[in-house]
Design an enzyme around this catalytic site. Sequence first.
Site, PDB file in Angstrom:
ATOM      1  CE  LYS A   1      -4.390   1.510   2.066  1.00 31.66           C
ATOM      2  NZ  LYS A   1      -5.192   1.311   0.863  1.00 31.66           N
ATOM      3  CB  CYS A   2       3.613   2.259  -1.792  1.00 26.84           C
ATOM      4  SG  CYS A   2       3.648   1.387  -3.368  1.00 26.84           S
TER       5      CYS A   2
END
Length: 365
Positions: free
Chosen positions: A205-206
């Site tokens: 989750k970037c």
Amino acid sequence: MPTAPFDLLPSADPTAETIRADILENPGFGRYFTDHMAHVRWTNAAGWHGHQVRPYGPLTLDPAAAVLHYGQEIFEGIKAYRHADGSVWTFRPEKNAERFRRSARRLALPELDDETFVESLRALIAQDRNWVPTPASEADECSLYLRPFMIASEKFLGVRPSQEVDYYVIASPAAAYFKGGIAPVSIWLSSNYKRAAPGGTGYAKCGGNYAASLAAQKEAEAHGCGQVAFLDAAENKWIEELGGMNLFFVYKDGRLVTPKLTGTILEGVTRDSVLELARDEGLSPEERHISIDEWREGAASGEITEVFACGTAAVITPVGELVGEDERIRCPEGDNPIAKRLRKRLLDLQYGRAEDTRGWLVQLA
């Protein structure tokens, strides 16, 4: 090792009660923020230190900070819910903490332990508890959206992991993510863009994953759609996920199918919860590859009876149609009963209206 306590630096200018009340009446999503934020610093020499809850405000970053040039950052999304007795709870935070560590490993950032992750939420809520909305009814899905994130803050230009990192948690009161609530949404099928590829950062989750989806999202909006669906990068045939949500397909024989995790799909906390709750509803959950042809043919034949998307922000939202360059795959006309039942089960758990037999809820205040 015990988690270090969070020192409190209270805001000298908190939001007036009347202004906060007006905000909570109509918070929207991601528009307003509470008076404080949690912060922990990491350096290669000292590790994690400096645990604080301090006033919400602008960050001071050097123009050469690594995050600005190399995108070394990750984040999470989690909610705080006010129950009928006034207490405040969150939902499966250990799953978010686990995913945060996976993301950190992929982006070469330091890993934060479960205890510090959860305590940072608790410390922030202890100070900003009055920002957690109180639902007016069961139909009111208001909550306090919590955004933990980690950024590489070292001043340098060079391609290597940062030796200085900052972790923060900010909070924003939130209403339903989609203005239409439970109304089915139209999804754009991207033919020009891919969200992720094998060996890439799809499971992390970037911010880069979301930045890369924005051009496709603009295409979706230009075609009157609320979200975008992506196919795999290798064969251009397998359904992966939406720009910010996982997908589920309901079959008339009781199967509930979601695309298999292969390193290119975000392992959603809501996705995992739906797979477990599905069994309670008498459904047979499956994680496997599903092609765009199967979606097309299943919708046409009636074999697929519902399609829905899920995520922390949107909870569960039915998909009404998939729109492509030269076709529309319409889901069968109906009231989306499975999506609605699962959505109610999930919300009843989160808001304390149903017994938590799995121990998924954690009290914050």
